[in-house]
Scaffold this active site. Structure first.
Site, PDB file in Angstrom:
ATOM      1  N   HIS A  37      -3.559   6.989   2.388  1.00  0.00           N
ATOM      2  CA  HIS A  37      -3.869   5.603   2.723  1.00  0.00           C
ATOM      3  C   HIS A  37      -5.262   5.487   3.321  1.00  0.00           C
ATOM      4  O   HIS A  37      -6.048   4.600   2.957  1.00  0.00           O
ATOM      5  CB  HIS A  37      -2.824   5.075   3.697  1.00  0.00           C
ATOM      6  CG  HIS A  37      -2.996   3.649   4.080  1.00  0.00           C
ATOM      7  ND1 HIS A  37      -3.506   3.262   5.303  1.00  0.00           N
ATOM      8  CD2 HIS A  37      -2.738   2.494   3.406  1.00  0.00           C
ATOM      9  CE1 HIS A  37      -3.539   1.940   5.369  1.00  0.00           C
ATOM     10  NE2 HIS A  37      -3.082   1.449   4.237  1.00  0.00           N
ATOM     11  N   ARG A  88      -0.183   8.893   5.121  1.00  0.00           N
ATOM     12  CA  ARG A  88      -1.231   8.295   5.961  1.00  0.00           C
ATOM     13  C   ARG A  88      -2.618   8.775   5.528  1.00  0.00           C
ATOM     14  O   ARG A  88      -3.587   8.006   5.543  1.00  0.00           O
ATOM     15  CB  ARG A  88      -0.993   8.661   7.422  1.00  0.00           C
ATOM     16  CG  ARG A  88       0.082   7.868   8.100  1.00  0.00           C
ATOM     17  CD  ARG A  88      -0.491   6.584   8.638  1.00  0.00           C
ATOM     18  NE  ARG A  88       0.523   5.800   9.331  1.00  0.00           N
ATOM     19  CZ  ARG A  88       0.304   4.605   9.819  1.00  0.00           C
ATOM     20  NH1 ARG A  88      -0.890   4.054   9.717  1.00  0.00           N
ATOM     21  NH2 ARG A  88       1.262   3.938  10.419  1.00  0.00           N
ATOM     22  N   SER A 144       0.828  -1.203   0.000  1.00  0.00           N
ATOM     23  CA  SER A 144       0.000   0.000   0.000  1.00  0.00           C
ATOM     24  C   SER A 144       0.862   1.251   0.000  1.00  0.00           C
ATOM     25  O   SER A 144       0.655   2.176  -0.812  1.00  0.00           O
ATOM     26  CB  SER A 144      -0.918   0.007   1.223  1.00  0.00           C
ATOM     27  OG  SER A 144      -1.854  -1.044   1.163  1.00  0.00           O
TER      28      SER A 144
END
Length: 226
Positions: free
Chosen positions: A58, A55, A32
């Site tokens: 994601h 982050r 990822s």
């Protein structure tokens, strides 16, 4: 015709169907973030901000949101220092609180959500506002040097800024990710334009949410870039 056990499958077909997909959690995590690094253009951000940007991408499943990322100079380092010193994390919803990974917090930092406090309903009625905004009133004793993470209500962010303009103690960092069609873009614009050296990270426009606010906190708890 759809089978009873799945899309277009009979019961017998569903039992025999197998899929090839990545199952190992660590491998999924590595893959990822490798894709995010390949697609997101993280080099456009200051080094300290890149883990936060990654982050956020994601959590959203979308690197395109990073085009709307806005921040103040030194914001990430201010948040890291605050957390390392034991600062409280003030959140506007239980969903944000639930998304914060407790065992990564650097100093067993308290995560404070007062939305369910019995005083909130009366405050909301007396101030003629939302419960989320009224709950921010109960942050006053914890605000100084705190990390604030707002991932739900634009009214909470607006009221926080009103309190700060009126002289309330300043937090170390405001992570402003309220979401919605009414007030979210405007609240985040107000945060970015607040001035007075208020440290912030936000996402311009309507997009946001509890997952993004929690992801930003979790990024601050990670190892800073070399």
């Amino acid at each position: 015709m759809r089978g009873r056990e799945g899309w277009g499958l009979t019961q017998e077909g569903a039992k025999n169907r197998g899929y090839t997909y990545l199952r190992d959690p660590a491998a999924i995590y590595r893959r990822s973030f490798a894709l995010i690094r390949a697609e997101a253009g993280l080099a456009r951000f200051p080094a300290a901000l890149r883990p936060v940007a990654a982050r956020l991408a994601h959590a959203a499943g979308d690197v395109a949101i990073l085009g709307d990322l806005a921040w103040s100079r030194g914001a990430v380092n201010a948040g890291r220092r605050a957390l390392a010193s034991g600062a409280a994390i003030l959140v506007d919803s239980e969903m944000v609180a639930s998304g914060i990974i407790r065992d990564r917090l650097p100093a067993q930092n308290p995560v404070i959500c007062v939305l369910r406090d019995p005083a909130v309903a009366a405050l909301a009625a007396s101030h003629r506002t939302t419960r989320s905004a009224a709950a921010v009133e109960l942050w006053r004793a914890h605000l100084a040097g705190a990390v604030v993470a707002i991932g739900n209500a634009p009214t909470a962010l607006f009221h926080l800024l009103e309190m700060l303009a009126a002289g309330a103690d300043e937090p170390a960092l405001v992570l402003g990710f309220p979401v919605g069609f009414v007030g979210a873009a405007e609240a985040k614009e107000a945060l970015a334009g607040f001035g007075n050296r208020l440290a912030f990270v936000t996402l311009k426009g309507r997009r946001g949410g509890s997952a993004l606010a929690a992801a930003a906190v979790n990024a601050l708890c990670g190892k800073p870039p070399a």
